[in-house]
Design a protein around this motif. Structure first.
Motif, PDB file in Angstrom:
ATOM      1  N   LYS A 155      13.696   5.841   4.898  1.00 41.32           N
ATOM      2  CA  LYS A 155      13.417   6.299   6.659  1.00 41.32           C
ATOM      3  C   LYS A 155      13.654   5.189   7.053  1.00 41.32           C
ATOM      4  O   LYS A 155      12.753   4.456   6.674  1.00 41.32           O
ATOM      5  CB  LYS A 155      12.647   7.513   6.298  1.00 41.32           C
ATOM      6  CG  LYS A 155      12.505   7.492   8.510  1.00 41.32           C
ATOM      7  CD  LYS A 155      13.320   8.399   9.098  1.00 41.32           C
ATOM      8  CE  LYS A 155      12.811   8.047  10.142  1.00 41.32           C
ATOM      9  NZ  LYS A 155      14.053   8.387  11.862  1.00 41.32           N
ATOM     10  N   ILE A 156      14.066   5.050   8.564  1.00 41.93           N
ATOM     11  CA  ILE A 156      14.127   3.812   9.299  1.00 41.93           C
ATOM     12  C   ILE A 156      12.965   5.047  10.374  1.00 41.93           C
ATOM     13  O   ILE A 156      12.900   5.662  10.864  1.00 41.93           O
ATOM     14  CB  ILE A 156      14.638   3.812  10.363  1.00 41.93           C
ATOM     15  CG1 ILE A 156      14.856   2.167  11.166  1.00 41.93           C
ATOM     16  CG2 ILE A 156      16.245   4.171  11.200  1.00 41.93           C
ATOM     17  CD1 ILE A 156      15.070   1.458  10.985  1.00 41.93           C
ATOM     18  N   ALA A 157      11.398   3.977  10.886  1.00 45.67           N
ATOM     19  CA  ALA A 157      10.927   4.431  12.125  1.00 45.67           C
ATOM     20  C   ALA A 157      11.024   3.967  12.993  1.00 45.67           C
ATOM     21  O   ALA A 157      10.660   2.422  13.014  1.00 45.67           O
ATOM     22  CB  ALA A 157       9.763   4.970  11.373  1.00 45.67           C
ATOM     23  N   THR A 158      10.270   4.224  14.222  1.00 46.01           N
ATOM     24  CA  THR A 158       9.713   4.032  15.329  1.00 46.01           C
ATOM     25  C   THR A 158      10.514   2.861  15.586  1.00 46.01           C
ATOM     26  O   THR A 158      10.104   1.209  15.824  1.00 46.01           O
ATOM     27  CB  THR A 158       8.467   3.246  15.223  1.00 46.01           C
ATOM     28  OG1 THR A 158       8.221   2.195  13.650  1.00 46.01           O
ATOM     29  CG2 THR A 158       7.004   3.935  14.456  1.00 46.01           C
ATOM     30  N   LEU A 181       9.078   6.196   3.130  1.00 46.48           N
ATOM     31  CA  LEU A 181       9.964   7.393   1.925  1.00 46.48           C
ATOM     32  C   LEU A 181      10.055   8.163   2.207  1.00 46.48           C
ATOM     33  O   LEU A 181       9.278   9.575   2.273  1.00 46.48           O
ATOM     34  CB  LEU A 181       9.088   6.873   0.520  1.00 46.48           C
ATOM     35  CG  LEU A 181       8.792   5.295   0.515  1.00 46.48           C
ATOM     36  CD1 LEU A 181       7.593   5.185  -1.042  1.00 46.48           C
ATOM     37  CD2 LEU A 181      10.044   3.918   0.301  1.00 46.48           C
ATOM     38  N   ILE A 182      11.053   9.309   1.407  1.00 43.81           N
ATOM     39  CA  ILE A 182      11.457  10.522   1.481  1.00 43.81           C
ATOM     40  C   ILE A 182      11.266  11.311  -0.275  1.00 43.81           C
ATOM     41  O   ILE A 182      12.303  10.293  -0.668  1.00 43.81           O
ATOM     42  CB  ILE A 182      12.377  10.193   1.688  1.00 43.81           C
ATOM     43  CG1 ILE A 182      12.616  10.340   3.597  1.00 43.81           C
ATOM     44  CG2 ILE A 182      12.956  12.075   2.007  1.00 43.81           C
ATOM     45  CD1 ILE A 182      14.754  10.610   3.748  1.00 43.81           C
ATOM     46  N   PHE A 183      10.436  12.181  -0.770  1.00 41.75           N
ATOM     47  CA  PHE A 183      10.787  12.018  -1.750  1.00 41.75           C
ATOM     48  C   PHE A 183      11.258  13.311  -2.377  1.00 41.75           C
ATOM     49  O   PHE A 183      11.827  14.264  -0.851  1.00 41.75           O
ATOM     50  CB  PHE A 183       9.065  12.249  -2.321  1.00 41.75           C
ATOM     51  CG  PHE A 183       8.543  11.644  -1.652  1.00 41.75           C
ATOM     52  CD1 PHE A 183       7.902  10.481  -3.097  1.00 41.75           C
ATOM     53  CD2 PHE A 183       6.672  11.163  -0.960  1.00 41.75           C
ATOM     54  CE1 PHE A 183       6.961   9.486  -3.145  1.00 41.75           C
ATOM     55  CE2 PHE A 183       6.507   9.273  -0.690  1.00 41.75           C
ATOM     56  CZ  PHE A 183       6.548   9.217  -1.955  1.00 41.75           C
ATOM     57  N   GLU A 184      11.675  13.606  -3.536  1.00 43.72           N
ATOM     58  CA  GLU A 184      12.669  14.913  -3.813  1.00 43.72           C
ATOM     59  C   GLU A 184      12.536  15.951  -3.268  1.00 43.72           C
ATOM     60  O   GLU A 184      13.011  16.745  -2.951  1.00 43.72           O
ATOM     61  CB  GLU A 184      12.892  14.673  -5.395  1.00 43.72           C
ATOM     62  CG  GLU A 184      13.981  15.465  -6.098  1.00 43.72           C
ATOM     63  CD  GLU A 184      14.181  15.733  -7.346  1.00 43.72           C
ATOM     64  OE1 GLU A 184      15.117  15.444  -8.310  1.00 43.72           O
ATOM     65  OE2 GLU A 184      12.737  14.843  -7.822  1.00 43.72           O
ATOM     66  N   ALA A 236       1.042  -1.210  -0.526  1.00 46.90           N
ATOM     67  CA  ALA A 236       0.096   0.415   0.173  1.00 46.90           C
ATOM     68  C   ALA A 236       0.275   1.237  -0.142  1.00 46.90           C
ATOM     69  O   ALA A 236       0.437   2.675  -0.601  1.00 46.90           O
ATOM     70  CB  ALA A 236      -1.890  -0.334   0.978  1.00 46.90           C
ATOM     71  N   GLN A 237       1.992   1.256   1.019  1.00 47.45           N
ATOM     72  CA  GLN A 237       2.933   2.143   0.955  1.00 47.45           C
ATOM     73  C   GLN A 237       3.595   2.859  -0.845  1.00 47.45           C
ATOM     74  O   GLN A 237       3.484   3.361  -1.292  1.00 47.45           O
ATOM     75  CB  GLN A 237       3.804   2.394   1.948  1.00 47.45           C
ATOM     76  CG  GLN A 237       4.969   2.938   2.129  1.00 47.45           C
ATOM     77  CD  GLN A 237       6.127   2.527   2.916  1.00 47.45           C
ATOM     78  OE1 GLN A 237       6.916   2.822   2.364  1.00 47.45           O
ATOM     79  NE2 GLN A 237       5.996   3.400   4.039  1.00 47.45           N
ATOM     80  N   ALA A 238       3.498   1.620  -1.651  1.00 43.66           N
ATOM     81  CA  ALA A 238       4.398   1.032  -2.449  1.00 43.66           C
ATOM     82  C   ALA A 238       3.567   2.040  -3.302  1.00 43.66           C
ATOM     83  O   ALA A 238       3.889   2.949  -4.817  1.00 43.66           O
ATOM     84  CB  ALA A 238       5.191   0.583  -3.384  1.00 43.66           C
ATOM     85  N   TRP A 269       3.779   9.219   8.001  1.00 42.27           N
ATOM     86  CA  TRP A 269       3.816  10.242   8.588  1.00 42.27           C
ATOM     87  C   TRP A 269       4.651  11.061   8.238  1.00 42.27           C
ATOM     88  O   TRP A 269       5.029  12.579   8.216  1.00 42.27           O
ATOM     89  CB  TRP A 269       3.496  10.690  10.082  1.00 42.27           C
ATOM     90  CG  TRP A 269       2.286   9.647  10.127  1.00 42.27           C
ATOM     91  CD1 TRP A 269       1.420   9.242  10.015  1.00 42.27           C
ATOM     92  CD2 TRP A 269       2.002   9.678  11.607  1.00 42.27           C
ATOM     93  NE1 TRP A 269      -0.120   8.343  10.577  1.00 42.27           N
ATOM     94  CE2 TRP A 269       1.082   9.008  11.909  1.00 42.27           C
ATOM     95  CE3 TRP A 269       2.958   9.922  12.807  1.00 42.27           C
ATOM     96  CZ2 TRP A 269       0.415   8.625  12.827  1.00 42.27           C
ATOM     97  CZ3 TRP A 269       1.937   9.275  14.458  1.00 42.27           C
ATOM     98  CH2 TRP A 269       1.013   8.565  14.172  1.00 42.27           C
ATOM     99  N   ASN A 270       5.675  10.690   6.938  1.00 43.64           N
ATOM    100  CA  ASN A 270       6.800  11.475   6.707  1.00 43.64           C
ATOM    101  C   ASN A 270       6.260  12.673   5.507  1.00 43.64           C
ATOM    102  O   ASN A 270       5.705  12.485   4.700  1.00 43.64           O
ATOM    103  CB  ASN A 270       8.327  10.731   5.701  1.00 43.64           C
ATOM    104  CG  ASN A 270       9.578  11.673   5.213  1.00 43.64           C
ATOM    105  OD1 ASN A 270       8.952  12.173   4.046  1.00 43.64           O
ATOM    106  ND2 ASN A 270      10.012  11.875   6.138  1.00 43.64           N
TER     107      ASN A 270
END
Length: 260
Positions: A61-64, A82-85, A42-44, A164-165
């Motif tokens: 990013k690593i979270a939690t 994921l971090i977007f440009e 779903a994230q993809a 939530w990034n």
């Protein structure tokens, strides 16, 4: 995937919630992922919806990572996002609070990848990823939690919502000497010139290895130029319009954010 789960429907729900500025809630039962693999699918799918506006994937990013947060969400492992440009900002950065519903920050050590990390013969470790690190920098992660009730959040829904990034603010880069350790580096936070917290890095190369392995599992890899932020050094905190926030890492410079 379970027969009934549709990652595209889950992603569309999350995308529309962001577009309408709806407060965060877990995915409805009929849309919710049933396992970690479905959550990342779903994230993809969400990434495919976000990329036309937010740009390509520029990092991970690593979270939690904190045990207390994992316990709250009923998991025993970190999560990835994921971090977007177009969500990568350079210090000093001005961030418009009106663009967010409820923005909080984390202070992190970030690394710039200097060489690709393709599928290895055995999983990556802290030692095997270190040669791929070109540079280190202090960073803020921008977290848009959309007024979430943390105690009721479910990890799988949070993964589907890209954890939530909302972007990163990167300080100046310092090339990483192969003999230099980045474990236990002291970080300090100032808000409006007042000391507001400090902490130390805790296994950032272990975090990088975890992210590199997750990327492989998801059918991608860390590529040269990508940024990875490796986990919060100082507890998450809110900001208000007018705040000037500075996060410094000993020997690695500082990052500055001004909330407008």
């Amino acid at each position: 995937m379970t027969q009934s789960f549709d990652p595209d429907k889950a992603a569309r729900y999350v995308f529309e919630a962001h577009t309408s500025r709806a407060e965060y809630c877990n995915l409805p039962v009929d849309l919710a992922p049933g396992n970690v693999a479905e959550a990342y699918a779903a994230q993809a799918a969400l990434a495919r919806l976000l990329e036309p506006k937010q740009g390509k994937i520029a990092g991970l990013k690593i979270a939690t990572t904190m045990k207390i947060m994992q316990q709250l969400m009923g998991i025993d492992h970190p999560c990835g996002r994921l971090i977007f440009e177009r969500r990568v900002f350079r210090s000093p950065a001005e961030i418009r609070m009106a663009d967010h519903m409820h923005l909080v920050l984390e202070c992190e050590l970030a690394v710039r990848i200097g060489r690709a990390l393709p599928r290895p013969a055995t999983p990556y470790t802290a030692a095997s990823v270190k040669p791929a690190v070109a540079a280190v920098m202090p960073a803020f992660e921008l977290i848009e939690d959309r007024k979430a009730d943390y105690k009721s959040c479910k990890a799988l829904s949070m993964i589907a919502d890209n954890c939530w990034n909302a972007g990163v603010v990167l300080g100046s880069e310092t090339p990483l000497d192969s003999a230099r350790s980045i474990d236990g580096v002291r970080g300090s936070l100032e808000i409006d010139g007042r000391p507001s917290g400090e902490g130390r890095t805790d296994g950032p190369l272990d975090a990088l290895a975890w992210v590199a392995n997750l990327a492989i599992e998801q059918g991608r890899m860390l590529e040269p130029g990508m940024v990875v932020i490796t986990g919060s050094i100082i507890p998450t905190f809110p900001v208000e319009p007018g705040n000037r926030v500075v996060f410094a890492l000993d020997e690695f410079g500082s990052a500055e954010l001004i909330a407008r």
